[in-house]
Design a protein around this motif. Structure first.
Motif, PDB file in Angstrom:
ATOM      1  N   ILE A   6      -6.190   5.998 -12.015  1.00 29.90           N
ATOM      2  CA  ILE A   6      -5.576   4.713 -11.667  1.00 29.90           C
ATOM      3  C   ILE A   6      -5.204   3.953 -12.934  1.00 29.90           C
ATOM      4  CG2 ILE A   6      -5.981   2.472 -10.574  1.00 29.90           C
ATOM      5  CD1 ILE A   6      -7.856   3.935  -8.602  1.00 29.90           C
ATOM      6  N   THR A  28      -5.075   9.023   0.468  1.00 34.56           N
ATOM      7  CA  THR A  28      -5.623   7.870  -0.250  1.00 34.56           C
ATOM      8  C   THR A  28      -4.597   6.746  -0.254  1.00 34.56           C
ATOM      9  OG1 THR A  28      -7.018   9.220  -1.690  1.00 34.56           O
ATOM     10  CG2 THR A  28      -6.445   7.035  -2.496  1.00 34.56           C
ATOM     11  N   ASN A  29      -5.016   5.527   0.054  1.00 30.02           N
ATOM     12  CA  ASN A  29      -4.142   4.358   0.026  1.00 30.02           C
ATOM     13  C   ASN A  29      -4.296   3.655  -1.316  1.00 30.02           C
ATOM     14  OD1 ASN A  29      -3.279   4.815   2.657  1.00 30.02           O
ATOM     15  ND2 ASN A  29      -4.862   3.514   3.547  1.00 30.02           N
ATOM     16  N   LEU A  30      -3.194   3.592  -2.066  1.00 30.34           N
ATOM     17  CA  LEU A  30      -3.179   2.920  -3.360  1.00 30.34           C
ATOM     18  C   LEU A  30      -2.595   1.524  -3.171  1.00 30.34           C
ATOM     19  CD1 LEU A  30      -3.525   3.088  -6.471  1.00 30.34           C
ATOM     20  CD2 LEU A  30      -1.185   3.971  -6.572  1.00 30.34           C
ATOM     21  N   SER A  52      -8.509  11.706  -2.976  1.00 22.29           N
ATOM     22  CA  SER A  52      -9.109  10.641  -3.782  1.00 22.29           C
ATOM     23  C   SER A  52      -8.367  10.491  -5.108  1.00 22.29           C
ATOM     24  CB  SER A  52     -10.590  10.934  -4.058  1.00 22.29           C
ATOM     25  OG  SER A  52     -10.715  12.131  -4.817  1.00 22.29           O
ATOM     26  N   VAL A  63       0.842  -1.198   0.000  1.00 16.42           N
ATOM     27  CA  VAL A  63       0.000   0.000   0.000  1.00 16.42           C
ATOM     28  C   VAL A  63       0.875   1.244   0.000  1.00 16.42           C
ATOM     29  CG1 VAL A  63      -1.758   1.295   1.249  1.00 16.42           C
ATOM     30  CG2 VAL A  63      -1.840  -1.201   1.247  1.00 16.42           C
ATOM     31  N   GLU A  79       0.637   5.322   0.511  1.00 15.91           N
ATOM     32  CA  GLU A  79      -0.225   6.405   0.996  1.00 15.91           C
ATOM     33  C   GLU A  79       0.088   7.665   0.199  1.00 15.91           C
ATOM     34  OE1 GLU A  79      -1.347   7.644   5.408  1.00 15.91           O
ATOM     35  OE2 GLU A  79       0.492   8.660   4.757  1.00 15.91           O
ATOM     36  N   THR A 109      -7.986   1.757  -4.812  1.00 13.94           N
ATOM     37  CA  THR A 109      -7.678   2.610  -3.668  1.00 13.94           C
ATOM     38  C   THR A 109      -8.595   2.310  -2.489  1.00 13.94           C
ATOM     39  OG1 THR A 109      -9.164   4.348  -4.469  1.00 13.94           O
ATOM     40  CG2 THR A 109      -6.843   4.496  -5.111  1.00 13.94           C
ATOM     41  N   GLU A 110      -8.112   2.663  -1.315  1.00 12.25           N
ATOM     42  CA  GLU A 110      -8.895   2.581  -0.085  1.00 12.25           C
ATOM     43  C   GLU A 110      -8.776   3.920   0.635  1.00 12.25           C
ATOM     44  OE1 GLU A 110      -7.098  -0.654   1.969  1.00 12.25           O
ATOM     45  OE2 GLU A 110      -7.984  -2.202   0.669  1.00 12.25           O
TER      46      GLU A 110
END
Length: 354
Positions: free
Chosen positions: A93, A178-180, A87, A80, A82, A170-171
């Motif tokens: 993406i 945003t966590n990719l 967003s 992950v 960050e 993403t989360e």
């Protein structure tokens, strides 16, 4: 950190203390002995792929969209990054994934350099700062023409060694972050193999092709909902019939004990409502007789308040109640007989003529 063997002794963990690497091993080693170090190459190469993949994604995400990386985590199954953005769109993406894989196909070299701590070039290198206890030269990892980053990690020597990068989406991260989520190299192949195995299993179970799996599952879900609804209606009807059968008996018993494998709290409460519990004590249970389940004790208020906690204790469960109802979960349904004996003893003392 790496794993492997020092001689024949497994290395459990490696940590850093200043400039030294401290190895934790299962048994003591003889000081001064000459040993062969054996590296767990599969683990090392996996870390090289994920770490160099992170450098590449971080650099391209900043170049394309201005998203800076604030931290990252190398996980056991997935990693992950960050990003300092609230967003990312699906289009961003997709564009980022396409770009990083183009760089991999271009076979861009990755070079590791060591600079003196006072080298002015360090000021031009991307960095989150040196550790407070750092001594000696500074290590810089360059992806030719793409990124220059201060880093102590292990890396591939060419982007082609990454094979492929897959962005999983993403989360939501910390505030305004945003966590990719991504996979690199062999992890992508393993993920495809796992997905393919799942697909084959679903094809066998659903008796149709992968393209029809979603519709097949939707149809199954609809069928299950309809069956559950019909089952609930039947259970309600059975509950009413049980109550009516009990009330139709010429001599009314002061105790009704009933167990049914299929049922729920509503099923038990319908029986209690239909019978009425001013004079009758009801002990109803649903679930597997040898495992966990639900119970309901209903009857005169004073009797239920007195007996409810004791019934829950015997059944290895917890419950609560009010106004002549005490219900809850039970973990020891096999002790129902002990509860029945307790209730019969209570009734015999309360009503000798019974």
């Amino acid at each position: 950190d790496d794993r492997g063997l020092i001689g024949e002794v497994p290395v459990l963990r490696v940590t850093r203390q200043g400039p030294e690497a401290v190895h934790f091993v299962q048994t003591a080693l003889e000081p001064g002995a000459e040993v062969l170090l054996s590296l767990d190459w599969e683990r090392r190469f996996d870390h090289m792929q994920q770490h160099s993949g992170q450098h590449l994604i971080t650099a391209v995400a900043e170049q394309m969209f201005g998203f800076k990386t604030t931290s990252w985590e190398l996980g056991r199954q997935r990693s992950v990054i960050e990003l300092d953005t609230p967003s990312m769109t699906a289009a961003q993406i997709e564009a980022l994934e396409r770009s990083v894989n183009e760089k991999i196909r271009e076979r861009v070299p990755v070079v590791v350099r060591e600079l003196a701590a006072d080298d002015p070039e360090i000021e031009t290198v991307r960095s989150r700062g040196l550790p407070d206890d750092h001594v000696g030269p500074v290590r810089v990892v360059d992806i030719e023409g793409i990124d220059s980053n201060m880093c102590c990690g292990t890396h591939v020597s060419n982007l082609s060694d990454l094979q492929v990068i897959k962005l999983l989406g993403t989360e939501k991260g910390k505030k305004n972050k945003t966590n990719l989520v991504f996979l690199a190299g062999n992890r992508v192949l393993k993920s495809i193999e796992q997905s393919h195995s799942t697909e084959k299993a679903l094809t066998s179970l659903l008796k149709n092709g992968p393209g029809e799996h979603i519709e097949a599952v939707k149809r199954l879900q609809s069928s299950v909902k309809l069956l559950q609804k019909n089952n609930l209606n039947l259970l309600r009807d059975i509950a009413v019939l049980i109550a009516r059968d009990f009330k139709s008996k010429p001599v009314q018993s002061h105790l009704l004990v009933l167990h049914r494998k299929e049922g729920d709290s509503e099923f038990m409460n319908i029986i209690a409502n239909e019978i009425g519990t001013e004079e009758t004590l009801l002990f109803l249970t649903v679930g597997d007789e040898k495992e966990a389940g639900l119970f309901l004790l209903a009857g005169p208020v004073e009797a239920v308040e007195n007996l409810g906690p004791r019934v829950a204790e015997l059944l290895g469960g917890k419950g609560a109640g009010k106004r002549g109802r005490f219900q809850g979960k039970a973990t020891k349904m096999s002790r129902r007989g002990e509860v029945q004996a307790l209730l019969q003893e209570f009734i015999s003392h309360r009503s000798p003529e019974a």
